[in-house]
Design a protein around this motif. Structure first.
Motif, PDB file in Angstrom:
ATOM      1  N   UNK A 129      10.858 -38.688  -4.992  1.00 58.45           N
ATOM      2  CA  UNK A 129       9.653 -38.982  -5.783  1.00 58.45           C
ATOM      3  C   UNK A 129       9.178 -40.414  -5.479  1.00 58.45           C
ATOM      4  N   UNK A 130      10.091 -41.374  -5.575  1.00 58.56           N
ATOM      5  CA  UNK A 130       9.717 -42.785  -5.352  1.00 58.56           C
ATOM      6  C   UNK A 130       9.285 -43.006  -3.907  1.00 58.56           C
ATOM      7  N   UNK A 131      10.060 -42.440  -2.959  1.00 61.11           N
ATOM      8  CA  UNK A 131       9.760 -42.669  -1.539  1.00 61.11           C
ATOM      9  C   UNK A 131       8.382 -42.121  -1.157  1.00 61.11           C
ATOM     10  N   UNK A 132       7.973 -41.040  -1.841  1.00 63.02           N
ATOM     11  CA  UNK A 132       6.723 -40.383  -1.451  1.00 63.02           C
ATOM     12  C   UNK A 132       5.497 -40.900  -2.200  1.00 63.02           C
ATOM     13  N   UNK A 133       5.706 -41.755  -3.205  1.00 60.02           N
ATOM     14  CA  UNK A 133       4.559 -42.250  -3.981  1.00 60.02           C
ATOM     15  C   UNK A 133       3.453 -42.899  -3.115  1.00 60.02           C
ATOM     16  N   UNK A 134       3.804 -43.605  -2.019  1.00 58.23           N
ATOM     17  CA  UNK A 134       2.714 -44.193  -1.203  1.00 58.23           C
ATOM     18  C   UNK A 134       1.793 -43.155  -0.570  1.00 58.23           C
ATOM     19  N   UNK A 135       2.148 -41.866  -0.605  1.00 58.12           N
ATOM     20  CA  UNK A 135       1.308 -40.850   0.061  1.00 58.12           C
ATOM     21  C   UNK A 135       0.294 -40.200  -0.887  1.00 58.12           C
ATOM     22  N   UNK A 136       0.309 -40.582  -2.164  1.00 55.12           N
ATOM     23  CA  UNK A 136      -0.559 -39.854  -3.112  1.00 55.12           C
ATOM     24  C   UNK A 136      -2.016 -40.309  -3.036  1.00 55.12           C
ATOM     25  N   UNK A 137      -2.893 -39.358  -3.360  1.00 54.37           N
ATOM     26  CA  UNK A 137      -4.303 -39.683  -3.602  1.00 54.37           C
ATOM     27  C   UNK A 137      -4.627 -39.094  -4.979  1.00 54.37           C
ATOM     28  N   UNK A 138      -5.865 -39.257  -5.385  1.00 55.28           N
ATOM     29  CA  UNK A 138      -6.270 -38.697  -6.684  1.00 55.28           C
ATOM     30  C   UNK A 138      -6.166 -37.171  -6.706  1.00 55.28           C
ATOM     31  N   UNK A 139      -6.256 -36.556  -5.519  1.00 55.54           N
ATOM     32  CA  UNK A 139      -6.274 -35.079  -5.437  1.00 55.54           C
ATOM     33  C   UNK A 139      -4.875 -34.483  -5.219  1.00 55.54           C
ATOM     34  N   UNK A 140      -3.895 -35.327  -5.123  1.00 56.53           N
ATOM     35  CA  UNK A 140      -2.558 -34.843  -4.759  1.00 56.53           C
ATOM     36  C   UNK A 140      -1.932 -33.956  -5.835  1.00 56.53           C
ATOM     37  N   UNK A 141      -1.238 -32.930  -5.343  1.00 56.39           N
ATOM     38  CA  UNK A 141      -0.435 -32.087  -6.241  1.00 56.39           C
ATOM     39  C   UNK A 141       0.980 -32.023  -5.683  1.00 56.39           C
ATOM     40  N   UNK A 142       1.953 -32.278  -6.553  1.00 51.97           N
ATOM     41  CA  UNK A 142       3.351 -32.111  -6.166  1.00 51.97           C
ATOM     42  C   UNK A 142       3.936 -30.959  -6.983  1.00 51.97           C
ATOM     43  N   UNK A 143       4.693 -30.112  -6.305  1.00 53.13           N
ATOM     44  CA  UNK A 143       5.335 -28.991  -6.995  1.00 53.13           C
ATOM     45  C   UNK A 143       6.846 -29.125  -6.829  1.00 53.13           C
TER      46      UNK A 143
END
Ligand SMILES: C[S@@+](CC[C@H](N)C(=O)[O-])C[C@H]1O[C@@H](n2cnc3c(N)ncnc32)[C@H](O)[C@@H]1O
Length: 268
Positions: free
Chosen positions: A204-218
């Motif tokens: 979760x922490x490692x991937x936070x730099x990849x988010x945008x406003x439209x991002x969805x994580x499942x």
């Protein structure tokens, strides 16, 4: 098992359907996507992909990733059995297909960037097939630590012509720590590998730099153990997370700034 039964009863007690949802964003998602009962031509391809694995009588030597992602044993397993036990169910694969399809960028707007999707835990590619069919234009990166399992998945991707899928054999944290994640924006990440609290929170922490406003994580299996439930509770409170949806099997996480922080528990 007892833990999961108790957890499921709690889920049933607290869960709601669309009538209790006041957020238009979540209401639309539930009614137009989760509860869309219409049959789709892609479901037939999902079925063919699954059947071709279930009919495969060969066995492979599997590298098993256990507690703390340490490789703890090697063993022979039949491909049909891996498909039956380790992969996404048919019903969930159809739902995953619908979710990807629902959130794909509008194909009529040509300047919209193509979607990038990451799957953490390929196995034989059953969920990858749903991700691909949901948006065949998306670039899909899928990670798997077991080389023999991935060899079968790769063969399947070729057979079904899933040409936008980039399969990578790697231990998850090695990949996530060494890859320059700040240069990619994943619109969707499907977490279905290491179901441990610390590993889940690390990814979760490692991937936070990849988010945008439209991002969805499942996140798959959020009620699989008390550890996974604890990880889910921590994820919900993260300041960047706004809307979450608990469907029992999955935890959906949105980062949309225009939404107020709200946690839904929805029967699918
Ligand atoms: C539950 S299966 C994935 C199922 C797949 N998403 C599907 O629906 O068909 C999880 C996979 O993650 C792999 N895995 C687990 N922990 C790993 C780790 N730390 N690094 C790399 N691979 C790992 C396992 O080998 C296994 O194939």
């Amino acid at each position: 098992m007892l833990f999961q039964i108790k957890s499921y009863l709690k889920f049933l007690w607290h869960s709601k359907n669309e009538h209790a949802v006041h957020s238009p964003f979540v209401f639309d998602l539930v009614t137009k996507c989760f509860y869309d009962k219409k049959s789709k031509p892609e479901y037939q391809i999902l079925k063919e992909y699954r059947n071709s694995l279930l009919e495969n009588k060969n066995s492979i030597e599997v590298t098993d990733f256990g507690a703390g992602s340490k490789v703890f044993k090697n063993n022979a397993r039949s491909i049909a059995k891996i498909a039956k036990t380790a992969g996404i169910s048919s019903k969930r694969a159809e739902l995953l297909f619908r979710i990807v399809n629902y959130f794909q960028p509008d194909p009529s707007v040509s300047e919209q960037a193509e979607q990038s999707i990451l799957e953490i835990g390929t196995s034989l590619g059953l969920a990858t097939s749903a991700l691909f069919l949901g948006n065949p234009k998306a670039k899909i990166t899928t990670l798997e630590g077991c080389p023999n399992t991935m060899a079968i998945a790769k063969n399947q991707f070729q057979l079904f012509n899933f040409n936008t899928v980039n399969p990578i054999v790697t231990e998850f944290s090695n990949y996530l720590k060494n890859y320059q994640l700040s240069i990619v924006n994943y619109q969707l990440i499907y977490f279905d590998g290491n179901h441990q609290k610390q590993a889940t929170l690390d990814y979760f922490e490692l991937l936070l730099p990849t988010i945008t406003n439209e991002t969805l994580w499942i996140f798959d299996d959020i009620h699989w153990s008390s550890e996974m439930e604890a990880a889910w509770e921590i994820i919900k409170t993260h300041p960047k997370v706004t809307v979450t949806i608990d469907t029992f099997q999955w935890g959906l996480v949105f980062f949309r700034k225009e939404q107020r922080k709200e946690h839904f528990i929805i029967r699918t």
